[in-house]
Design a protein around this motif. Structure first.
Motif, PDB file in Angstrom:
ATOM      1  N   GLY A 154       1.511   4.888   1.697  1.00  0.00           N
ATOM      2  CA  GLY A 154       0.566   4.071   2.027  1.00  0.00           C
ATOM      3  C   GLY A 154      -0.946   4.954   2.206  1.00  0.00           C
ATOM      4  O   GLY A 154      -1.812   4.645   2.116  1.00  0.00           O
ATOM      5  N   LEU A 155      -0.586   5.975   3.179  1.00  0.00           N
ATOM      6  CA  LEU A 155      -1.606   6.896   3.717  1.00  0.00           C
ATOM      7  C   LEU A 155      -2.211   7.759   2.608  1.00  0.00           C
ATOM      8  O   LEU A 155      -3.399   7.692   2.549  1.00  0.00           O
ATOM      9  CB  LEU A 155      -0.884   7.939   4.570  1.00  0.00           C
ATOM     10  CG  LEU A 155      -1.006   7.357   6.279  1.00  0.00           C
ATOM     11  CD1 LEU A 155      -0.276   8.414   7.014  1.00  0.00           C
ATOM     12  CD2 LEU A 155      -2.212   7.051   6.674  1.00  0.00           C
ATOM     13  N   GLU A 161      -5.420  -0.163   5.685  1.00  0.00           N
ATOM     14  CA  GLU A 161      -6.776  -0.372   6.449  1.00  0.00           C
ATOM     15  C   GLU A 161      -6.971   0.593   7.545  1.00  0.00           C
ATOM     16  O   GLU A 161      -6.039   0.849   8.133  1.00  0.00           O
ATOM     17  CB  GLU A 161      -6.774  -2.010   6.807  1.00  0.00           C
ATOM     18  CG  GLU A 161      -6.686  -2.968   5.574  1.00  0.00           C
ATOM     19  CD  GLU A 161      -6.754  -4.386   6.067  1.00  0.00           C
ATOM     20  OE1 GLU A 161      -6.998  -4.597   7.532  1.00  0.00           O
ATOM     21  OE2 GLU A 161      -6.272  -5.075   5.437  1.00  0.00           O
ATOM     22  N   VAL A 162      -8.086   1.115   7.537  1.00  0.00           N
ATOM     23  CA  VAL A 162      -8.505   2.141   8.389  1.00  0.00           C
ATOM     24  C   VAL A 162      -8.211   1.635   9.799  1.00  0.00           C
ATOM     25  O   VAL A 162      -7.555   2.596  10.536  1.00  0.00           O
ATOM     26  CB  VAL A 162     -10.037   2.709   8.221  1.00  0.00           C
ATOM     27  CG1 VAL A 162     -10.315   3.488   9.181  1.00  0.00           C
ATOM     28  CG2 VAL A 162     -10.274   3.436   6.851  1.00  0.00           C
ATOM     29  N   ASP A 163      -8.559   0.628  10.097  1.00  0.00           N
ATOM     30  CA  ASP A 163      -8.328  -0.079  11.687  1.00  0.00           C
ATOM     31  C   ASP A 163      -6.837  -0.220  11.928  1.00  0.00           C
ATOM     32  O   ASP A 163      -6.724  -0.395  13.036  1.00  0.00           O
ATOM     33  CB  ASP A 163      -9.455  -1.132  11.946  1.00  0.00           C
ATOM     34  CG  ASP A 163      -9.023  -2.258  11.003  1.00  0.00           C
ATOM     35  OD1 ASP A 163      -8.220  -2.169   9.911  1.00  0.00           O
ATOM     36  OD2 ASP A 163      -9.747  -3.237  11.031  1.00  0.00           O
ATOM     37  N   ARG A 164      -6.080  -0.090  10.935  1.00  0.00           N
ATOM     38  CA  ARG A 164      -4.798  -0.199  11.111  1.00  0.00           C
ATOM     39  C   ARG A 164      -3.714   0.855  10.916  1.00  0.00           C
ATOM     40  O   ARG A 164      -2.549   0.916  11.571  1.00  0.00           O
ATOM     41  CB  ARG A 164      -4.141  -1.384  10.265  1.00  0.00           C
ATOM     42  CG  ARG A 164      -4.465  -2.867  10.096  1.00  0.00           C
ATOM     43  CD  ARG A 164      -3.494  -3.580   9.562  1.00  0.00           C
ATOM     44  NE  ARG A 164      -2.288  -3.762  10.332  1.00  0.00           N
ATOM     45  CZ  ARG A 164      -0.985  -4.025   9.733  1.00  0.00           C
ATOM     46  NH1 ARG A 164      -1.141  -4.169   8.313  1.00  0.00           N
ATOM     47  NH2 ARG A 164      -0.165  -4.076  10.486  1.00  0.00           N
ATOM     48  N   TYR A 172       5.720   4.072  12.951  1.00  0.00           N
ATOM     49  CA  TYR A 172       6.485   4.845  11.980  1.00  0.00           C
ATOM     50  C   TYR A 172       6.181   6.490  11.874  1.00  0.00           C
ATOM     51  O   TYR A 172       6.823   6.985  11.043  1.00  0.00           O
ATOM     52  CB  TYR A 172       6.162   4.140  10.656  1.00  0.00           C
ATOM     53  CG  TYR A 172       6.750   2.782  10.657  1.00  0.00           C
ATOM     54  CD1 TYR A 172       8.130   2.296  11.095  1.00  0.00           C
ATOM     55  CD2 TYR A 172       5.793   1.517  10.422  1.00  0.00           C
ATOM     56  CE1 TYR A 172       8.527   0.918  11.069  1.00  0.00           C
ATOM     57  CE2 TYR A 172       6.240   0.118  10.260  1.00  0.00           C
ATOM     58  CZ  TYR A 172       7.339  -0.025  10.851  1.00  0.00           C
ATOM     59  OH  TYR A 172       7.570  -1.500  10.765  1.00  0.00           O
ATOM     60  N   GLY A 173       5.043   6.775  12.497  1.00  0.00           N
ATOM     61  CA  GLY A 173       4.644   8.021  12.407  1.00  0.00           C
ATOM     62  C   GLY A 173       4.086   8.718  13.602  1.00  0.00           C
ATOM     63  O   GLY A 173       3.016   9.373  13.632  1.00  0.00           O
ATOM     64  N   GLU A 174       4.871   8.609  14.663  1.00  0.00           N
ATOM     65  CA  GLU A 174       4.286   9.289  15.906  1.00  0.00           C
ATOM     66  C   GLU A 174       4.150  10.643  15.930  1.00  0.00           C
ATOM     67  O   GLU A 174       3.438  11.431  16.411  1.00  0.00           O
ATOM     68  CB  GLU A 174       5.382   8.773  17.131  1.00  0.00           C
ATOM     69  CG  GLU A 174       5.338   7.367  17.747  1.00  0.00           C
ATOM     70  CD  GLU A 174       5.991   7.074  18.902  1.00  0.00           C
ATOM     71  OE1 GLU A 174       6.520   7.945  19.280  1.00  0.00           O
ATOM     72  OE2 GLU A 174       5.852   6.276  19.329  1.00  0.00           O
ATOM     73  N   LEU A 276      -6.431  11.041   9.351  1.00  0.00           N
ATOM     74  CA  LEU A 276      -5.471  10.477   8.437  1.00  0.00           C
ATOM     75  C   LEU A 276      -6.249   9.540   7.212  1.00  0.00           C
ATOM     76  O   LEU A 276      -5.444   9.535   5.907  1.00  0.00           O
ATOM     77  CB  LEU A 276      -4.769   9.871   9.127  1.00  0.00           C
ATOM     78  CG  LEU A 276      -3.468  10.848  10.072  1.00  0.00           C
ATOM     79  CD1 LEU A 276      -2.874   9.466  10.859  1.00  0.00           C
ATOM     80  CD2 LEU A 276      -2.764  11.342   9.018  1.00  0.00           C
ATOM     81  N   LYS A 277      -7.295   9.099   7.553  1.00  0.00           N
ATOM     82  CA  LYS A 277      -7.932   7.944   6.391  1.00  0.00           C
ATOM     83  C   LYS A 277      -8.357   8.705   5.331  1.00  0.00           C
ATOM     84  O   LYS A 277      -8.581   8.007   4.126  1.00  0.00           O
ATOM     85  CB  LYS A 277      -8.989   7.217   7.155  1.00  0.00           C
ATOM     86  CG  LYS A 277     -10.291   7.936   7.682  1.00  0.00           C
ATOM     87  CD  LYS A 277     -11.362   7.197   8.122  1.00  0.00           C
ATOM     88  CE  LYS A 277     -12.456   8.186   8.502  1.00  0.00           C
ATOM     89  NZ  LYS A 277     -13.292   8.473   7.260  1.00  0.00           N
ATOM     90  N   ASP A 278      -8.551  10.051   5.265  1.00  0.00           N
ATOM     91  CA  ASP A 278      -9.123  10.947   4.276  1.00  0.00           C
ATOM     92  C   ASP A 278      -7.955  11.367   3.431  1.00  0.00           C
ATOM     93  O   ASP A 278      -8.228  12.295   2.725  1.00  0.00           O
ATOM     94  CB  ASP A 278     -10.069  11.850   4.670  1.00  0.00           C
ATOM     95  CG  ASP A 278     -11.268  11.218   5.476  1.00  0.00           C
ATOM     96  OD1 ASP A 278     -11.803  10.240   4.960  1.00  0.00           O
ATOM     97  OD2 ASP A 278     -11.821  11.799   6.348  1.00  0.00           O
ATOM     98  N   LEU A 279      -6.780  11.209   3.643  1.00  0.00           N
ATOM     99  CA  LEU A 279      -5.480  11.871   3.167  1.00  0.00           C
ATOM    100  C   LEU A 279      -5.546  11.671   1.561  1.00  0.00           C
ATOM    101  O   LEU A 279      -5.101  12.218   0.838  1.00  0.00           O
ATOM    102  CB  LEU A 279      -4.220  11.576   3.651  1.00  0.00           C
ATOM    103  CG  LEU A 279      -3.789  12.126   5.114  1.00  0.00           C
ATOM    104  CD1 LEU A 279      -2.546  11.519   5.356  1.00  0.00           C
ATOM    105  CD2 LEU A 279      -3.721  13.486   4.505  1.00  0.00           C
TER     106      LEU A 279
END
Length: 533
Positions: A154-155, A161-164, A172-174, A276-279
């Motif tokens: 999804g990333l 969604e950016v805010d999620r 799931y991704g610490e 991360l939102k720009d991946l």
């Protein structure tokens, strides 16, 4: 059959070892020999042996240092280390290198037979483990927890969604944290491997992913997953300069997987982003980078920042046909581009789209093509030529065939200009490298990394471009420059050979003599004597 390399500074010892046992009956081929560690390192990287049997005491580079350096380059290689001395420190270092065996000279035939029987069993087990479909299926079931995989996908696809993102990452991704991020795609190439069916291809992808995971786990904060038959690697970095190391590590995976999985691979690395939102942008540009495998040799990694202009924007146009055309303009053949454009126009006819609506769609596609041209500094006026106002020009065209020919001509022109621009830029890069080598060949520590740092390109890209343009590797080219200068000094000065060695970049006079003799068949001193006589 597995490949063996023998390394010893005494030729009679190498010959004796080669004749002591029937290698082929044991499942081995002796593919290379070398008489010192320096020479062995270069040959091993070419021959890619499964097993290296090396003496410890050798000139220029001893067997332990050679094994250590080769292990870093070829981690799957097995080592059998032998010595004429029963020294505890040697044995200790051999153990630290994870050598399979440490044996003393003289080497007994029965002992050698026993050692390579065990090695054959070990290598077979490793090979079967990767090829065993049941084990691969088990890896497939156990390797990727479903939710974590969906989060990573999804990333990179930009569907979260950016805010999620922060909320889901906490579940799931610490460990997916950093100041910078980049996506790499390792692509398996099955173009010339028709014998593999769909199931095999999926399992090879799983095997490649497992190999990437195991190999990269100690190199950085990397995360691997299977994605549509490829392997995605997400790199999380604290510092921006870790990006180049990321490219180098993926290059290492390509070379390792080509040997173990026996299917060619290419890795593309996308742009560096800091959120991360720009991946998604990094993922899209990584896919663009993998497409450049058509222009270079396979089993390498390329950064999009090396192969495309800095100002290139990742195209997000929704029309897949247009995206195919854009890609083929950059890296395809004229026939491929012609076919893609014809298919694009055929869709209009098949769907019964009118000429007016078609012209609007063509304009949209044409503007995408112009954006691509702008990235390569190709001016709009040189493309438009005598067309004048483009809207008026298209209004005066009355048939689909005319529009197709017009569009085709524009795309062909841009394709030709991009190829010319790329050729010019690589020639300039190689010329700058040659000039730098010419000015610094006397530096004994001159290396690919030093040249690349000066030219501001990655070592992988530079090596591929340099060899493609010159026909030889950087090391071969540098050696040739140094030896030619050495010959000149031998013929025009009275300097001693050890002085000349230092003047042409060799700190070790004995190694200079070795390299010189290897190239010219005689030592530097004898060369001078022959010239004087």
């Amino acid at each position: 059959m597995y490949n063996v390399m023998l390394v010893d500074d005494e030729e009679e010892v190498r010959i004796a070892i080669e004749k002591k046992i029937n290698w082929q009956d044991l499942g081995f081929n002796v593919v290379a020999t070398a008489e010192n560690g320096q020479d062995a390192l270069e040959r091993a990287l070419e021959a890619q042996p499964d097993v290296v049997m090396t003496d410890i005491n050798m000139p220029f580079m001893n067997g332990l240092e050679f094994s250590k350096q080769l292990k870093a380059e070829l981690p799957a290689t097995k080592f059998v280390i032998f010595s004429g001395y029963d020294e505890f420190e040697y044995a200790k270092e051999a153990i630290e290198l994870s050598a399979e065996e440490y044996i003393l000279k003289p080497i007994d035939a029965d002992e050698l037979h026993s050692i390579f029987t065990r090695l054959k069993h070990t290598l077979d087990e490793e090979f079967d483990k990767r090829r065993n479909l049941q084990n691969l299926e088990k890896y497939y079931q156990e390797s990727f927890p479903f939710f974590r995989e969906q989060f990573l996908i999804g990333l990179i696809e930009g569907h979260i969604e950016v805010d999620r993102i922060a909320e889901i990452a906490s579940d799931y991704g610490e460990d997916i944290k950093g100041n910078f991020y980049a996506v790499g795609i390792i692509k398996l190439s099955f173009e010339n491997s028709e014998q593999f069916n769909t199931t095999d291809r999926k399992l090879f992808s799983v095997s490649l992913n497992q190999l990437a995971k195991e190999t990269l786990k100690d190199y950085g904060n990397y995360h691997c997953l299977n994605y549509l038959g490829n392997v995605i690697v997400l790199g999380c970095f604290e510092k921006e300069d870790e990006y180049e190391e990321f490219v180098s590590n993926l290059d290492m995976i390509c070379k390792l997987s080509a040997k173990l999985i026996e299917v060619p691979t290419t890795a593309g690395v996308g742009v560096l982003v800091n959120e991360l939102k720009d991946l998604f942008s990094s993922f899209k540009s990584a896919r663009e980078a993998t497409a450049y495998r058509k222009l270079f040799d396979e089993n390498q990694a390329f950064s999009i920042m090396d192969v495309e202009p800095d100002k290139t924007e990742i195209n997000l146009f929704e029309n897949d046909n247009v995206n195919t055309i854009l890609k083929l303009i950059k890296i395809g053949s004229t026939d491929e581009l012609n076919g893609a454009i014809h298919e694009f126009f055929s869709n209009f006819s098949e769907k019964g789209i009118g000429l007016y609506q078609m012209k609007i769609s063509i304009l949209e596609a044409y503007f995408e093509v112009l954006k691509l041209a702008k990235n390569y500094d190709i001016s709009g006026s040189s493309i438009d030529g005598n067309d004048g106002d483009i809207f008026e020009f298209l209004d005066n065209i009355d048939s689909i065939q005319e529009v197709e020919k017009w569009f085709l001509d524009k795309c062909f022109f841009i394709q030709k200009e991009i190829k010319k621009s790329r050729m010019d830029s690589t020639e300039v890069l190689v010329d700058k490298a040659k000039e730098y080598i010419k000015e610094h060949f006397k530096d004994s520590d001159l290396s690919v990394d030093k040249v690349c740092s000066n030219l501001n390109v990655s070592a992988n890209y530079f090596s591929a471009v340099f060899k493609k343009n010159t026909g030889e590797s950087f090391v071969s080219y540098l050696t040739d420059i140094r030896l030619k200068k050495a010959v000149e000094l031998l013929e025009t000065t009275d300097e001693k050979a050890y002085v000349i060695a230092g003047l042409v970049g060799y700190d070790e006079p004995n190694y200079f003599s070795y390299v010189f003799k290897k190239a010219y068949g005689i030592s530097p001193s004898k060369y001078r004597q022959q010239r004087e006589s």
